[in-house]
Scaffold this motif. Sequence first.
Motif, PDB file in Angstrom:
ATOM      1  N   SER A  64       0.891  -1.204  -0.013  1.00 36.69           N
ATOM      2  CA  SER A  64       0.144  -0.104   0.043  1.00 36.69           C
ATOM      3  C   SER A  64       0.938   1.331  -0.100  1.00 36.69           C
ATOM      4  N   GLU A  65       1.960   1.312   0.706  1.00 34.17           N
ATOM      5  CA  GLU A  65       2.896   2.510   0.604  1.00 34.17           C
ATOM      6  C   GLU A  65       3.497   2.676  -0.917  1.00 34.17           C
ATOM      7  N   ARG A  66       3.928   1.380  -1.388  1.00 36.33           N
ATOM      8  CA  ARG A  66       4.648   1.661  -2.625  1.00 36.33           C
ATOM      9  C   ARG A  66       3.966   1.670  -3.771  1.00 36.33           C
ATOM     10  N   PHE A  67       2.775   1.367  -3.718  1.00 29.55           N
ATOM     11  CA  PHE A  67       1.964   1.163  -4.940  1.00 29.55           C
ATOM     12  C   PHE A  67       1.599   2.725  -5.614  1.00 29.55           C
ATOM     13  N   ASP A  68       1.850   2.805  -6.650  1.00 30.10           N
ATOM     14  CA  ASP A  68       1.509   4.269  -7.581  1.00 30.10           C
ATOM     15  C   ASP A  68       0.953   3.598  -8.829  1.00 30.10           C
ATOM     16  N   PRO A  69      -0.402   3.989  -8.886  1.00 35.95           N
ATOM     17  CA  PRO A  69      -1.081   3.652 -10.250  1.00 35.95           C
ATOM     18  C   PRO A  69      -0.654   4.209 -11.380  1.00 35.95           C
ATOM     19  N   ALA A  70       0.325   5.312 -11.351  1.00 38.66           N
ATOM     20  CA  ALA A  70       0.856   5.809 -12.480  1.00 38.66           C
ATOM     21  C   ALA A  70       2.147   5.150 -12.892  1.00 38.66           C
ATOM     22  N   ALA A  71       2.762   4.392 -12.048  1.00 43.42           N
ATOM     23  CA  ALA A  71       3.803   3.636 -12.213  1.00 43.42           C
ATOM     24  C   ALA A  71       3.405   2.085 -12.837  1.00 43.42           C
ATOM     25  N   GLU A  72       4.105   1.086 -12.039  1.00 45.24           N
ATOM     26  CA  GLU A  72       3.965  -0.198 -12.385  1.00 45.24           C
ATOM     27  C   GLU A  72       2.792  -0.748 -11.843  1.00 45.24           C
ATOM     28  N   PRO A  73       1.947  -1.939 -12.601  1.00 46.03           N
ATOM     29  CA  PRO A  73       0.839  -2.258 -12.168  1.00 46.03           C
ATOM     30  C   PRO A  73       1.158  -3.041 -10.921  1.00 46.03           C
ATOM     31  N   ALA A  74      -0.094  -3.136 -10.231  1.00 43.30           N
ATOM     32  CA  ALA A  74      -0.183  -3.633  -8.709  1.00 43.30           C
ATOM     33  C   ALA A  74       0.284  -4.923  -8.633  1.00 43.30           C
ATOM     34  N   LYS A  75      -0.222  -5.816  -9.809  1.00 44.67           N
ATOM     35  CA  LYS A  75       0.002  -7.262  -9.684  1.00 44.67           C
ATOM     36  C   LYS A  75       1.673  -7.579  -9.637  1.00 44.67           C
ATOM     37  N   GLU A  76       2.457  -6.784 -10.434  1.00 43.47           N
ATOM     38  CA  GLU A  76       3.730  -6.982 -10.845  1.00 43.47           C
ATOM     39  C   GLU A  76       4.485  -6.446  -9.184  1.00 43.47           C
ATOM     40  N   LEU A  77       4.116  -5.299  -8.715  1.00 45.91           N
ATOM     41  CA  LEU A  77       4.667  -4.888  -7.345  1.00 45.91           C
ATOM     42  C   LEU A  77       4.220  -6.056  -6.344  1.00 45.91           C
ATOM     43  N   ALA A  78       3.278  -6.226  -6.164  1.00 55.30           N
ATOM     44  CA  ALA A  78       2.850  -7.509  -5.289  1.00 55.30           C
ATOM     45  C   ALA A  78       3.586  -8.863  -5.307  1.00 55.30           C
ATOM     46  N   GLN A  79       4.031  -9.166  -6.795  1.00 56.50           N
ATOM     47  CA  GLN A  79       4.800 -10.302  -7.114  1.00 56.50           C
ATOM     48  C   GLN A  79       6.008 -10.073  -6.556  1.00 56.50           C
ATOM     49  N   GLU A  80       6.614  -8.954  -6.804  1.00 61.91           N
ATOM     50  CA  GLU A  80       8.017  -8.576  -6.334  1.00 61.91           C
ATOM     51  C   GLU A  80       8.243  -8.647  -4.631  1.00 61.91           C
ATOM     52  N   ILE A  81       7.194  -8.065  -4.132  1.00 56.26           N
ATOM     53  CA  ILE A  81       6.891  -7.915  -2.611  1.00 56.26           C
ATOM     54  C   ILE A  81       6.947  -9.580  -2.093  1.00 56.26           C
TER      55      ILE A  81
END
Length: 58
Positions: A30-47
């Motif tokens: 929730s802190e790192r998610f930026d809708p203008a940047a990478e998709p949430a699914k990719e960020l979630a998978q990285e985390i």
Amino acid sequence: MGKQCKSEADVVNFQDLPLEVHVIAAQLLSERFDPAAEPAKELAQEIRDAFIELYSPS
């Protein structure tokens, strides 16, 4: 040094990690998610992958 191959017994699944890890991962997402940047699914998978690596036996 090269990365050692892990057996199936050494593989950790995210759902097997403690509840506290799930909470920390959700907060981080929730802190790192930026809708203008990478998709949430990719960020979630990285985390998820990062926490699995931290908790996996080496």
